[in-house]
Design a protein around this motif. Structure first.
Motif, short mmCIF file in Angstrom:
data_model
loop_
_atom_site.label_atom_id
_atom_site.label_comp_id
_atom_site.label_asym_id
_atom_site.label_seq_id
_atom_site.Cartn_x
_atom_site.Cartn_y
_atom_site.Cartn_z
N UNK A 68 45.09 27.25 25.77
CA UNK A 68 43.81 27.66 26.36
C UNK A 68 43.26 28.84 25.57
N UNK A 69 41.96 28.80 25.28
CA UNK A 69 41.29 29.86 24.53
C UNK A 69 40.55 30.79 25.49
N UNK A 70 40.51 32.06 25.19
CA UNK A 70 39.67 32.98 25.94
C UNK A 70 38.27 32.92 25.32
N UNK A 71 37.35 32.28 26.04
CA UNK A 71 35.99 32.12 25.52
C UNK A 71 35.19 33.40 25.66
N UNK A 72 35.43 34.14 26.73
CA UNK A 72 34.80 35.45 26.94
C UNK A 72 35.85 36.39 27.50
N UNK A 73 36.05 37.51 26.83
CA UNK A 73 36.87 38.59 27.37
C UNK A 73 35.94 39.50 28.14
N UNK A 74 35.97 39.39 29.47
CA UNK A 74 35.03 40.11 30.31
C UNK A 74 35.37 41.58 30.44
N UNK A 75 34.34 42.41 30.27
CA UNK A 75 34.51 43.85 30.47
C UNK A 75 33.29 44.34 31.24
N UNK A 76 33.25 43.97 32.52
CA UNK A 76 32.05 44.21 33.31
C UNK A 76 32.07 45.60 33.96
N UNK A 77 31.88 46.61 33.11
CA UNK A 77 31.72 47.98 33.58
C UNK A 77 30.33 48.46 33.17
N UNK A 78 29.83 49.45 33.87
CA UNK A 78 28.43 49.85 33.76
C UNK A 78 28.17 50.68 32.50
N UNK A 79 27.43 50.10 31.57
CA UNK A 79 27.18 50.80 30.30
C UNK A 79 26.02 51.78 30.35
N UNK A 80 25.27 51.82 31.47
CA UNK A 80 24.11 52.71 31.54
C UNK A 80 24.15 53.60 32.78
N UNK A 81 25.33 53.85 33.32
CA UNK A 81 25.44 54.69 34.51
C UNK A 81 24.69 56.01 34.32
N UNK A 82 24.01 56.44 35.38
CA UNK A 82 23.24 57.68 35.31
C UNK A 82 24.12 58.89 35.05
N UNK A 83 25.37 58.85 35.55
CA UNK A 83 26.32 59.92 35.30
C UNK A 83 26.91 59.75 33.91
N UNK A 84 26.61 60.66 33.01
CA UNK A 84 27.03 60.50 31.62
C UNK A 84 28.54 60.48 31.46
#
Length: 289
Positions: A68-84
């Protein structure tokens, strides 16, 4: 069947590799979308700082053994959070995932663009120029690392996020201008109660504006209940499945496409609906050859 279909790993009922690969084997799936932080126990990997060559190699061997291949390695964290401080921590998670992509032989690291609010909450501020510029800045930083590593990164549009339509996607692609940046396309993500009758327009726009940059697809469906948009198993909602599958086949034959938010007990019907549409699409394609 000319589309390589798979499943999102954390949609299976039991979060073990043994069970996941029993599902892929049973349905003949050759790929999965794999988000380690959503599938693996928190005790093992709560965040990307726990990645190590040994752990990643062990995971890679499990996928290789299962074929089985990993078609997408998901990294669903917020890249634009208001808190720097949170945003910077999350950007580091993307850098770590791009390194992991190479160890896991994943096709691409994928993510939505997130929200100005934390964690990922809806906000009208997401539709401002300020939010889109924040996306562009983050994606530039992520793709700079991707280019150094020879890895690929893909963004996923959605109507509640700064990439709320096809034109916003094109703007980000132009501003970042990286050969390592791609798009994960999910028609359901771009559907609202105002445009659900215009699915052909949405697909035509996507193909024209950034079709060449789409690397993989989600197979998801939605409906409206009491005026609210809800996710439903693929083939049971308002998505024009025949048109969508025809779009995928014409644009990216043999691409990876994963069922999303379709649980195991709904897979039989979802696959039946998919196969019927795929057969019709491939018949039309062959007639043009």
């Amino acid at each position: 069947m000319s589309i390589n279909i798979g499943i999102r790993a954390h949609d299976v009922s039991e979060h073990t590799f043994k069970h996941l690969f029993s599902v892929t084997a049973n349905y003949g799936f050759n790929n999965v979308q794999f988000a380690p932080f959503k599938f693996l126990p928190k005790e093992l990997i709560a965040n990307s700082s726990r990645y190590s060559p040994g752990l990643l190699n062990d995971i890679d061997q499990k996928f290789r053994h299962a074929g089985v291949r990993i078609s997408v390695l998901g990294n669903y964290v917020n890249m634009i959070d208001y808190e720097n401080s949170i945003r910077n921590k999350n950007l580091q998670s993307y850098y770590d995932s791009l390194v992991a992509e190479r160890f896991l032989h994943a096709a691409v690291v994928g993510s939505e663009t997130g929200s100005i609010l934390s964690p990922n909450g809806y906000s009208p501020h997401n539709f401002t120029n300020t939010a889109l510029l924040r996306v562009i800045d983050s994606v530039k930083q992520i793709t700079k690392t991707a280019e150094k590593l020879g890895a690929l990164f893909a963004i996923e549009p959605g109507i509640n996020h700064p990439l709320y339509d096809n034109y916003a996607v094109r703007r980000v692609l132009d501003a970042v201008n990286s050969p390592n940046l791609f798009v994960i396309f999910d028609l359901a993500n771009l559907i609202s109660k105002n445009n659900y009758k215009d699915q052909d327009t949405i697909l035509t726009e996507a193909a024209r504006l950034y079709g060449s940059r789409i690397c993989t697809f989600h197979l998801k469906d939605v409906d409206f209940m009491d005026g609210k948009k809800v996710t439903v198993p693929f083939g049971s909602g308002i998505i024009d499945v025949e048109r969508y599958i025809d779009f995928i086949n014409k644009l990216k034959p043999y691409t990876f496409a994963t069922f999303e938010a379709t649980k195991e007990n709904d897979l039989d019907n979802a696959i039946s609906v998919f196969r019927k549409a795929d057969k019709q699409a491939t018949t039309r394609i062959k007639a043009l050859q």
